[in-house]
Write a protein that holds these residues in place. Structure first.
Motif, PDB file in Angstrom:
ATOM      1  N   PRO A 117       0.753  -1.306   0.115  1.00 48.14           N
ATOM      2  CA  PRO A 117      -0.084  -0.015  -0.016  1.00 48.14           C
ATOM      3  C   PRO A 117       0.835   1.221   0.099  1.00 48.14           C
ATOM      4  O   PRO A 117       0.456   2.393  -0.519  1.00 48.14           O
ATOM      5  N   PHE A 118       2.035   1.304   0.739  1.00 42.64           N
ATOM      6  CA  PHE A 118       2.835   2.501   0.733  1.00 42.64           C
ATOM      7  C   PHE A 118       3.469   2.798  -0.612  1.00 42.64           C
ATOM      8  O   PHE A 118       3.732   3.756  -0.951  1.00 42.64           O
ATOM      9  N   ALA A 119       3.947   1.671  -1.301  1.00 45.24           N
ATOM     10  CA  ALA A 119       4.405   2.081  -2.469  1.00 45.24           C
ATOM     11  C   ALA A 119       3.413   2.274  -3.496  1.00 45.24           C
ATOM     12  O   ALA A 119       3.638   3.293  -4.314  1.00 45.24           O
ATOM     13  N   THR A 120       2.072   1.766  -3.628  1.00 43.69           N
ATOM     14  CA  THR A 120       1.261   2.495  -4.674  1.00 43.69           C
ATOM     15  C   THR A 120       0.760   3.881  -4.268  1.00 43.69           C
ATOM     16  O   THR A 120       0.168   4.327  -5.056  1.00 43.69           O
ATOM     17  N   ARG A 121       0.894   4.007  -2.876  1.00 42.90           N
ATOM     18  CA  ARG A 121       0.306   5.272  -2.614  1.00 42.90           C
ATOM     19  C   ARG A 121       1.245   6.596  -3.063  1.00 42.90           C
ATOM     20  O   ARG A 121       0.918   7.227  -3.539  1.00 42.90           O
ATOM     21  N   GLN A 122       2.738   6.107  -3.413  1.00 41.58           N
ATOM     22  CA  GLN A 122       3.612   6.919  -3.829  1.00 41.58           C
ATOM     23  C   GLN A 122       3.274   7.024  -5.417  1.00 41.58           C
ATOM     24  O   GLN A 122       3.308   8.382  -5.966  1.00 41.58           O
ATOM     25  N   GLY A 162      -5.633  12.322  -3.411  1.00 37.08           N
ATOM     26  CA  GLY A 162      -7.082  12.018  -3.243  1.00 37.08           C
ATOM     27  C   GLY A 162      -7.646  11.318  -2.131  1.00 37.08           C
ATOM     28  O   GLY A 162      -6.776  11.327  -0.992  1.00 37.08           O
ATOM     29  N   ALA A 163      -8.873  11.102  -2.216  1.00 31.03           N
ATOM     30  CA  ALA A 163      -9.237  10.770  -0.581  1.00 31.03           C
ATOM     31  C   ALA A 163      -8.956   9.154  -0.345  1.00 31.03           C
ATOM     32  O   ALA A 163      -8.411   8.341  -1.126  1.00 31.03           O
ATOM     33  N   SER A 188     -11.982  11.419   3.098  1.00 34.40           N
ATOM     34  CA  SER A 188     -11.967  10.332   3.758  1.00 34.40           C
ATOM     35  C   SER A 188     -13.531   9.989   4.172  1.00 34.40           C
ATOM     36  O   SER A 188     -14.253  10.818   4.179  1.00 34.40           O
ATOM     37  N   PRO A 189     -13.788   8.651   4.583  1.00 33.02           N
ATOM     38  CA  PRO A 189     -14.951   8.298   4.958  1.00 33.02           C
ATOM     39  C   PRO A 189     -15.600   9.066   6.110  1.00 33.02           C
ATOM     40  O   PRO A 189     -16.828   9.110   6.416  1.00 33.02           O
ATOM     41  N   PHE A 195      -3.732   2.726   7.627  1.00 35.59           N
ATOM     42  CA  PHE A 195      -4.520   2.776   6.659  1.00 35.59           C
ATOM     43  C   PHE A 195      -4.736   4.092   5.857  1.00 35.59           C
ATOM     44  O   PHE A 195      -4.334   4.283   4.754  1.00 35.59           O
ATOM     45  N   VAL A 196      -5.005   5.187   6.628  1.00 34.53           N
ATOM     46  CA  VAL A 196      -5.054   6.533   6.201  1.00 34.53           C
ATOM     47  C   VAL A 196      -3.892   7.122   5.694  1.00 34.53           C
ATOM     48  O   VAL A 196      -3.634   7.569   4.535  1.00 34.53           O
ATOM     49  N   TRP A 197      -2.576   6.774   6.217  1.00 30.96           N
ATOM     50  CA  TRP A 197      -1.322   7.034   5.725  1.00 30.96           C
ATOM     51  C   TRP A 197      -0.962   6.360   4.462  1.00 30.96           C
ATOM     52  O   TRP A 197      -0.480   7.126   3.527  1.00 30.96           O
ATOM     53  N   ALA A 198      -1.348   5.338   4.172  1.00 28.84           N
ATOM     54  CA  ALA A 198      -0.740   4.452   3.092  1.00 28.84           C
ATOM     55  C   ALA A 198      -1.758   4.246   1.942  1.00 28.84           C
ATOM     56  O   ALA A 198      -1.478   3.574   1.007  1.00 28.84           O
ATOM     57  N   ASN A 199      -3.001   4.862   2.146  1.00 23.66           N
ATOM     58  CA  ASN A 199      -4.013   4.411   1.006  1.00 23.66           C
ATOM     59  C   ASN A 199      -4.598   5.629   0.395  1.00 23.66           C
ATOM     60  O   ASN A 199      -5.734   5.445  -0.184  1.00 23.66           O
ATOM     61  N   ARG A 200      -4.406   6.937   0.559  1.00 27.72           N
ATOM     62  CA  ARG A 200      -5.219   7.949   0.176  1.00 27.72           C
ATOM     63  C   ARG A 200      -4.939   7.889  -1.540  1.00 27.72           C
ATOM     64  O   ARG A 200      -4.025   7.373  -2.075  1.00 27.72           O
ATOM     65  N   GLY A 201      -5.926   8.466  -2.234  1.00 26.81           N
ATOM     66  CA  GLY A 201      -6.045   8.480  -3.623  1.00 26.81           C
ATOM     67  C   GLY A 201      -6.201   7.287  -4.277  1.00 26.81           C
ATOM     68  O   GLY A 201      -5.882   7.105  -5.645  1.00 26.81           O
TER      69      GLY A 201
END
Length: 402
Positions: free
Chosen positions: A27-32, A369-370, A346-347, A66-72
């Motif tokens: 998740p942190f990789a794809t958030r980048q 993104g959210a 976010s939700p 989750f918030v840190w690694a999954n925005r957008g």
């Protein structure tokens, strides 16, 4: 080369990433990638999704990891053990540029979605396998949580005090693997631009963290001795530590040479005689007598507030820093002055988040993104694949999607 135009799109605009991911590393990789403009479709289990969603409720009811690694990202909830769910995944992959997964070792291969299998089926796809210890070797199937890999990589052995080793306070193994996966994707996309072919990318948490252990590793292999744990002190420099101040804070300072020691003695400690005293005048002497050196510095700083101590140290040209808490980081004046904070959706409503560290001046702003709710984009993605409302209803009824 002409300077970037403000109208230039984000660098990964038009790149679609599909990720079967959980926890932190993938998740942190794809958030980048999302921050750089890629469209990231996050595939989650229907029964709860990415288990990092349940780590805590610290972010206004959401999990902080989750918030840190999954925005957008866009979230689709699929049961990949059901052939219909796997068929949907392949429908997404048919139009994707990148695939990332960090399932337990062997799980992706059993589903036929490991990097090698997918790249054979989709020649332009860049497919990333993130694992704990790699696909081969005696550790291939061991569980690989961050703390375990920190221990296996020796990071814990060089972190802490002489009396007690400690793990890093952040998921260092996960982050290391994430950043190598991120850079591996960028490299593979560049290669695809030249050759037209994608290909597999492999990253293991142990390999990534072992690379980060380069200094103590080379020191030990070639010098014969492992660096000792010194807490906040330095093994061969004194004074170099954090010292309490009158207001309860701690200030870290580092004296790099004997000229700096003279300035420290004269302008901060207000004991100019220590500049010439043989017990303190050289770094070798100060290190041999570290306890006495630390004692004279601690005595002086104990009578000063943190702001006054830092002011004196900076005026004397001595490197220093406040030993901040995490709450102090959130209020850091440098981050505020450089306008590093934004809000993401976010939700549970807007949440503060830092801008990505990679700056591309003159181009489009980072895409922040959210944070998605579980399955928030399931229906839209299924309809984009051509499914009817009736088909989607059947998949929901059968638990294949959520």
């Amino acid at each position: 080369m002409h300077p970037a135009s403000p109208l230039d799109p984000p660098p990964l605009d038009g790149v679609t990433v599909v990720a079967v991911e959980q926890a932190v590393s993938a998740p942190f990789a794809t958030r980048q990638l999302a921050d750089l403009g890629a469209r990231v479709i996050k595939v989650e289990r229907p029964d709860g999704g990415d288990f990092a969603r349940a780590y805590d409720t610290a972010a206004h009811g959401l999990a902080s990891h989750f918030v840190w690694a999954n925005r957008g990202k866009e979230s689709i909830a699929l049961d990949l053990k059901d052939p219909r769910g796997l068929e949907v995944l392949h429908g997404l992959l048919d139009g994707a540029d990148v695939f990332v997964q960090n399932l337990a070792q062997g799980a992706a291969a059993r589903l036929g979605i490991d990097a090698v299998a997918l790249c054979a089926r989709y020649p332009r796809l860049v497919a990333v396998d993130i694992s704990g210890y790699g696909a081969t070797g005696p550790y291939a199937h061991k569980r690989a949580y961050d703390m375990l890999v920190q221990c296996e990589a020796g990071l814990v052995s060089v972190t802490g005090t002489p009396e007690r080793p400690v793990k890093a306070g952040i998921p260092a193994a996960d982050i290391a693997a994430a950043m190598y996966a991120f850079s591996g994707v960028l490299a593979a996309l560049l290669r695809r631009g030249a050759t037209g072919r994608g290909g597999p990318v492999e990253v293991s948490m142990l390999d990534a963290l072992a690379e980060w252990m380069g200094h103590p590793l080379h020191h030990t292999m070639h010098g014969g001795e492992q660096p000792v744990r010194t807490g906040l002190a330095h093994a061969v420099i004194a004074p170099y530590d954090a010292y309490p101040t009158a207001d309860g804070d701690r200030v870290l300072l580092s004296v790099q040479n004997d000229r700096e020691w003279r300035r420290l003695a004269e302008q901060v400690l207000e004991r100019p005689e220590l500049a010439e005293d043989p017990a303190y005048a050289t770094n070798a002497a100060r290190t041999r007598g570290r306890e006495k050196t630390d004692a004279v510095v601690a005595e002086a700083l104990a009578g000063l507030g943190a702001d006054e101590a830092i002011g004196r140290l900076e005026a004397a040209g001595i490197a220093c820093a406040r030993l901040n808490s995490v709450a102090q980081l959130a209020r850091h004046p440098q981050l505020a002055a450089r306008d590093r904070w934004r809000e993401v959706g976010s939700p549970v409503g807007p949440l503060r988040a830092l801008l990505p560290p990679i700056g591309l001046p003159g181009g489009a702003a980072p895409h922040m993104g959210a944070v998605p709710a579980l399955g928030e984009h399931t229906e839209a993605l299924l309809r984009a694949l051509g499914m009817t409302g009736a088909q989607i209803t059947t998949l929901r009824r059968d638990g294949v999607v959520a």
